[in-house]
Design a protein around this motif. Structure first.
Motif, PDB file in Angstrom:
ATOM      1  N   ALA A 286      14.192 -53.554  26.824  1.00 22.50           N
ATOM      2  CA  ALA A 286      13.505 -52.259  26.891  1.00 22.50           C
ATOM      3  C   ALA A 286      13.119 -51.889  28.316  1.00 22.50           C
ATOM      4  O   ALA A 286      13.234 -50.734  28.722  1.00 22.50           O
ATOM      5  N   CYS A 287      12.672 -52.840  29.090  1.00 21.94           N
ATOM      6  CA  CYS A 287      12.224 -52.551  30.457  1.00 21.94           C
ATOM      7  C   CYS A 287      13.384 -52.105  31.340  1.00 21.94           C
ATOM      8  O   CYS A 287      13.241 -51.201  32.157  1.00 21.94           O
TER       9      CYS A 287
ATOM     10  N   GLU B 286      14.083 -48.515  31.121  1.00 24.04           N
ATOM     11  CA  GLU B 286      13.047 -47.633  31.654  1.00 24.04           C
ATOM     12  C   GLU B 286      12.948 -47.653  33.170  1.00 24.04           C
ATOM     13  O   GLU B 286      12.398 -46.728  33.775  1.00 24.04           O
ATOM     14  N   CYS B 287      13.445 -48.669  33.815  1.00 24.37           N
ATOM     15  CA  CYS B 287      13.282 -48.792  35.268  1.00 24.37           C
ATOM     16  C   CYS B 287      14.034 -47.672  36.001  1.00 24.37           C
ATOM     17  O   CYS B 287      15.241 -47.535  35.839  1.00 24.37           O
TER      18      CYS B 287
ATOM     19  N   ALA C  87       6.477 -48.979  35.105  1.00 23.59           N
ATOM     20  CA  ALA C  87       7.095 -48.536  33.855  1.00 23.59           C
ATOM     21  C   ALA C  87       7.500 -49.712  32.970  1.00 23.59           C
ATOM     22  O   ALA C  87       7.346 -49.662  31.749  1.00 23.59           O
ATOM     23  N   CYS C  88       7.984 -50.772  33.577  1.00 22.78           N
ATOM     24  CA  CYS C  88       8.404 -51.942  32.794  1.00 22.78           C
ATOM     25  C   CYS C  88       7.223 -52.570  32.067  1.00 22.78           C
ATOM     26  O   CYS C  88       7.317 -52.913  30.886  1.00 22.78           O
TER      27      CYS C  88
ATOM     28  N   THR D 196       6.203 -50.592  29.056  1.00 22.13           N
ATOM     29  CA  THR D 196       7.191 -50.576  27.972  1.00 22.13           C
ATOM     30  C   THR D 196       7.293 -51.904  27.244  1.00 22.13           C
ATOM     31  O   THR D 196       7.571 -51.949  26.054  1.00 22.13           O
ATOM     32  N   CYS D 197       7.049 -52.978  27.944  1.00 24.72           N
ATOM     33  CA  CYS D 197       7.261 -54.316  27.382  1.00 24.72           C
ATOM     34  C   CYS D 197       6.363 -54.627  26.181  1.00 24.72           C
ATOM     35  O   CYS D 197       5.150 -54.473  26.266  1.00 24.72           O
TER      36      CYS D 197
END
Ligand code: SF4
Ligand code: SF4
Length: 56
Positions: A14-15, A18-19, A43-44, A47-48
């Motif tokens: 997921a991260c 998003e990066c 952002a990571c 999201t994590c």
């Protein structure tokens, strides 16, 4: 300074999605962040699901 992914990582990916600078890639057993590319946007971490990325 950069974010670093800890051993809590479950390699969900997921991260990496998003990066904004594509600093995150799949490593051996967990995802890893390229410290030279990371701009510390956070952002990571946001999201994590297991809060593995941490600011160092
Ligand atoms: Fe990418 Fe931002 Fe996480 Fe750095 S802090 S790895 S730039 S999402
Ligand atoms: Fe690992 Fe968290 Fe990234 Fe998923 S979002 S790959 S658990 S660091």
């Amino acid at each position: 300074m950069a974010y670093v992914i800890g051993d809590e990582c479950i390699s969900c990916g997921a991260c990496a999605a998003e990066c904004p600078v594509e600093a995150i890639s799949e490593g051996d057993g967990k995802y890893v962040i390229d410290a030279d590319t990371c701009i510390e946007c956070g952002a990571c971490a946001g999201t994590c699901p297991v809060e593995a990325p941490k600011a160092e």
